[in-house]
Design a protein around this motif. Structure first.
Motif, PDB file in Angstrom:
ATOM      1  N   TRP A  70       4.871  17.700   3.677  1.00 54.94           N
ATOM      2  CA  TRP A  70       4.633  18.455   2.175  1.00 54.94           C
ATOM      3  C   TRP A  70       5.309  17.438   1.274  1.00 54.94           C
ATOM      4  N   LEU A  71       6.309  16.797   1.472  1.00 53.82           N
ATOM      5  CA  LEU A  71       6.909  15.653   0.564  1.00 53.82           C
ATOM      6  C   LEU A  71       5.956  14.864   0.156  1.00 53.82           C
ATOM      7  N   THR A  72       5.143  14.167   1.234  1.00 51.01           N
ATOM      8  CA  THR A  72       4.405  13.194   1.014  1.00 51.01           C
ATOM      9  C   THR A  72       3.295  13.625   0.078  1.00 51.01           C
ATOM     10  N   GLU A  73       2.563  14.717   0.509  1.00 52.50           N
ATOM     11  CA  GLU A  73       1.383  15.398  -0.270  1.00 52.50           C
ATOM     12  C   GLU A  73       1.804  15.943  -1.615  1.00 52.50           C
ATOM     13  N   TYR A  74       3.169  16.262  -1.895  1.00 49.28           N
ATOM     14  CA  TYR A  74       3.431  16.672  -3.273  1.00 49.28           C
ATOM     15  C   TYR A  74       3.613  15.368  -4.116  1.00 49.28           C
ATOM     16  N   SER A  75       4.208  14.462  -3.375  1.00 52.39           N
ATOM     17  CA  SER A  75       4.241  13.173  -4.089  1.00 52.39           C
ATOM     18  C   SER A  75       2.969  12.453  -4.664  1.00 52.39           C
ATOM     19  N   LEU A  76       1.858  12.387  -3.819  1.00 54.51           N
ATOM     20  CA  LEU A  76       0.755  12.377  -4.066  1.00 54.51           C
ATOM     21  C   LEU A  76      -0.005  12.931  -5.073  1.00 54.51           C
ATOM     22  N   GLY A 149      -0.830  -0.994 -11.082  1.00 57.81           N
ATOM     23  CA  GLY A 149       0.390  -0.770 -11.725  1.00 57.81           C
ATOM     24  C   GLY A 149       0.605   0.788 -12.491  1.00 57.81           C
ATOM     25  N   GLU A 150       0.813   0.925 -13.569  1.00 57.56           N
ATOM     26  CA  GLU A 150       1.061   2.039 -14.444  1.00 57.56           C
ATOM     27  C   GLU A 150      -0.400   2.601 -14.712  1.00 57.56           C
ATOM     28  N   ASN A 151      -0.515   3.849 -14.723  1.00 63.29           N
ATOM     29  CA  ASN A 151      -1.746   4.850 -14.976  1.00 63.29           C
ATOM     30  C   ASN A 151      -1.756   4.713 -16.461  1.00 63.29           C
ATOM     31  N   ASP A 152      -3.282   4.469 -16.856  1.00 64.38           N
ATOM     32  CA  ASP A 152      -3.553   4.530 -18.160  1.00 64.38           C
ATOM     33  C   ASP A 152      -4.833   5.091 -18.249  1.00 64.38           C
ATOM     34  N   ALA A 153      -5.518   5.390 -19.572  1.00 58.71           N
ATOM     35  CA  ALA A 153      -6.830   5.910 -19.674  1.00 58.71           C
ATOM     36  C   ALA A 153      -7.862   5.289 -19.174  1.00 58.71           C
ATOM     37  N   ASP A 154      -7.680   3.877 -18.793  1.00 57.46           N
ATOM     38  CA  ASP A 154      -8.902   3.314 -18.043  1.00 57.46           C
ATOM     39  C   ASP A 154      -8.823   3.746 -16.572  1.00 57.46           C
ATOM     40  N   ASP A 155      -8.054   4.332 -16.092  1.00 57.99           N
ATOM     41  CA  ASP A 155      -7.883   4.787 -14.542  1.00 57.99           C
ATOM     42  C   ASP A 155      -9.053   5.862 -14.361  1.00 57.99           C
ATOM     43  N   PHE A 156      -9.549   6.641 -15.343  1.00 62.54           N
ATOM     44  CA  PHE A 156     -10.681   7.374 -15.112  1.00 62.54           C
ATOM     45  C   PHE A 156     -11.774   6.880 -15.713  1.00 62.54           C
ATOM     46  N   ASN A 157     -12.996   7.016 -14.906  1.00 60.92           N
ATOM     47  CA  ASN A 157     -14.233   6.611 -15.251  1.00 60.92           C
ATOM     48  C   ASN A 157     -15.356   7.845 -14.467  1.00 60.92           C
ATOM     49  N   GLU A 158     -16.178   8.120 -15.613  1.00 61.35           N
ATOM     50  CA  GLU A 158     -16.899   9.286 -15.318  1.00 61.35           C
ATOM     51  C   GLU A 158     -17.828   8.932 -14.075  1.00 61.35           C
ATOM     52  N   ASN A 159     -17.569   9.782 -13.037  1.00 65.20           N
ATOM     53  CA  ASN A 159     -18.634   9.525 -11.831  1.00 65.20           C
ATOM     54  C   ASN A 159     -20.072   9.832 -12.212  1.00 65.20           C
ATOM     55  N   VAL A 160     -20.898   9.811 -10.921  1.00 62.94           N
ATOM     56  CA  VAL A 160     -22.288   9.867 -11.085  1.00 62.94           C
ATOM     57  C   VAL A 160     -22.531  11.356 -11.386  1.00 62.94           C
ATOM     58  N   ASN A 255       3.881   4.674  -9.026  1.00 65.01           N
ATOM     59  CA  ASN A 255       2.513   3.967  -8.192  1.00 65.01           C
ATOM     60  C   ASN A 255       3.317   3.065  -7.080  1.00 65.01           C
ATOM     61  N   TYR A 256       4.269   2.408  -7.640  1.00 63.38           N
ATOM     62  CA  TYR A 256       4.749   1.557  -6.746  1.00 63.38           C
ATOM     63  C   TYR A 256       5.546   2.180  -5.736  1.00 63.38           C
ATOM     64  N   GLY A 257       6.108   3.199  -6.013  1.00 63.85           N
ATOM     65  CA  GLY A 257       7.020   3.995  -4.873  1.00 63.85           C
ATOM     66  C   GLY A 257       5.853   4.444  -3.760  1.00 63.85           C
ATOM     67  N   LEU A 301      13.357  10.123   5.861  1.00 63.27           N
ATOM     68  CA  LEU A 301      14.446   9.032   5.097  1.00 63.27           C
ATOM     69  C   LEU A 301      13.856   8.085   4.277  1.00 63.27           C
ATOM     70  N   VAL A 302      12.977   7.309   4.941  1.00 57.54           N
ATOM     71  CA  VAL A 302      12.205   6.209   4.117  1.00 57.54           C
ATOM     72  C   VAL A 302      11.484   6.963   2.763  1.00 57.54           C
ATOM     73  N   ILE A 303      10.568   7.934   3.258  1.00 54.22           N
ATOM     74  CA  ILE A 303      10.064   8.489   1.958  1.00 54.22           C
ATOM     75  C   ILE A 303      10.833   8.947   0.904  1.00 54.22           C
ATOM     76  N   ILE A 304      11.693   9.761   1.342  1.00 49.93           N
ATOM     77  CA  ILE A 304      12.889  10.383   0.294  1.00 49.93           C
ATOM     78  C   ILE A 304      13.651   9.294  -0.421  1.00 49.93           C
ATOM     79  N   GLY A 305      13.921   8.168   0.345  1.00 47.23           N
ATOM     80  CA  GLY A 305      14.726   7.155  -0.260  1.00 47.23           C
ATOM     81  C   GLY A 305      13.741   6.411  -1.282  1.00 47.23           C
ATOM     82  N   THR A 306      12.503   6.032  -0.800  1.00 50.62           N
ATOM     83  CA  THR A 306      11.759   5.146  -1.630  1.00 50.62           C
ATOM     84  C   THR A 306      11.359   5.933  -3.057  1.00 50.62           C
ATOM     85  N   LEU A 307      10.863   7.107  -2.813  1.00 50.12           N
ATOM     86  CA  LEU A 307      10.511   8.067  -3.927  1.00 50.12           C
ATOM     87  C   LEU A 307      11.443   8.129  -4.913  1.00 50.12           C
ATOM     88  N   GLY A 308      12.836   8.138  -4.420  1.00 48.10           N
ATOM     89  CA  GLY A 308      14.218   8.433  -5.048  1.00 48.10           C
ATOM     90  C   GLY A 308      14.540   7.260  -6.037  1.00 48.10           C
TER      91      GLY A 308
END
Length: 331
Positions: A70-76, A149-160, A255-257, A301-308
């Motif tokens: 749940w924590l992994t899916e929530y983070s994603l 890296g960081e998300n920006d407007a270029d991350d979204f492209n209209e698909n087919v 994104n890095y986490g 522990l790894v997931i909580i620590g990394t995201l924290g």
């Protein structure tokens, strides 16, 4: 898991969605921070209570798998929100109609992820070596996240599908009263841009599912836990979208986490595939017993620590950047 448990879960899910649809249908609006916070707290509380129920009925191991999944899916899912913000801005969706789009997108996501989960469970049951593919794909996704890296407007492209819908379907320029269809002054029925936005949200989440589903199968092989972890991660996503608001822009290292989490789960899957190996060209078709099995408590522990760490580092950097910008503006 018995059939009646599945049925009860699906009935509860449909009931919650019906309440959401009723609230939005009766009063389309932009929820306040207080309202959004209350709903997010409710869904998080329900997930915690559900995990306790799993602990009581099935034991600590499965409860740990649920919480970690749940924590992994929530983070994603939080990462999904970045793209949702970009989509809403790209199509200039009025704030009072964004709830409706998000809810429809979440329903589509639940259906699509249910199909993905069923397909993944069937593959794993028949071919244990599929974990090699899942693991490699997650590591590949992690590398791409690091490059982006960081998300920006270029991350979204209209698909087919979006381009096809805009070209073929009669779409008006106005959102009207927030419905999918409207009638023009000359009596012509046309789709509103809300349909295109819904297609964009739904297809985007389908792409996100390509890495989130293999990730959670790296934590638990129980389809019921995979499905319920996805339900609890997605159900509060609409309210989380409005709650976080501008805070999303401050999570510069998220994104890095997430990349570190996906890489960790990818390696975990690969090690597990080695441990239960059946491919004849690897160790003569025998399991590689020196390959360690990472316990669920360590994964948690790894997931909580990394995201924290990623969250705290993001907020610290954003705070410093704002202070620096303020000083520069006064200079």
């Amino acid at each position: 898991m018995s059939a009646w448990v599945w049925i009860a879960t699906l009935v509860a899910l449909i009931a919650v969605l019906a309440v959401d649809l009723l609230i939005i249908g009766r009063r389309p609006h932009e929820p306040s921070v207080k309202e959004s916070g209350g709903w997010v707290a409710l869904y998080v509380g329900l997930a915690v209570v559900f995990g306790i129920g799993v602990w009581i009925t099935a034991g600590g191991r499965y409860a740990g798998e649920f919480y970690t999944g749940w924590l992994t899916e929530y983070s994603l899912s939080v990462d999904n929100l970045f793209v949702f913000v970009i989509i809403m801005a790209r199509f200039s969706v009025p704030r009072q109609f964004q709830q409706k789009v998000l809810l429809i997108g979440i329903v589509l996501a639940l259906v699509m992820r249910g199909l993905f989960i069923a397909a993944g469970a069937a593959l794993i049951a028949q071919f244990s070596w599929v974990f090699y593919i899942f693991g490699a794909f997650l590591v590949y996704t992690a590398i791409n996240l690091l490059k982006e890296g960081e998300n920006d407007a270029d991350d979204f492209n209209e698909n087919v599908l979006i381009r096809w819908a805009k070209k073929v379907l009669p779409v008006s320029n106005s959102f009207g009263d927030g419905r999918m269809m409207t009638v023009t002054s000359v009596g012509k029925r046309m789709f509103t841009p809300l349909l295109i936005v819904t297609i964009a949200i739904g297809t985007t989440d389908l792409l996100f599912a390509l890495d989130s589903i293999p990730a959670i199968f790296g934590i638990t092989k129980e389809p019921y836990l995979v499905f319920t972890a996805n339900i609890f991660a997605l159900m509060g996503l609409r309210q989380l979208y409005f709650l976080l608001g501008g805070l999303l822009e401050r999570l510069v290292y998220l994104n890095y986490g997430l990349a570190a989490v996906l890489a960790f789960i990818g390696v975990k899957l690969f090690l597990e595939a080695l441990h239960t190996n059946s491919l004849p060209f690897i160790n003569g078709g025998e399991g590689v017993h020196w390959a360690p099995e990472i316990p669920i408590w360590l994964s948690l522990l790894v997931i909580i620590g990394t995201l924290g760490i990623a969250t705290v580092a993001s907020l610290v950097k954003s705070s410093r950047d704002r202070k620096r910008a303020l000083v520069d503006s006064k200079a």
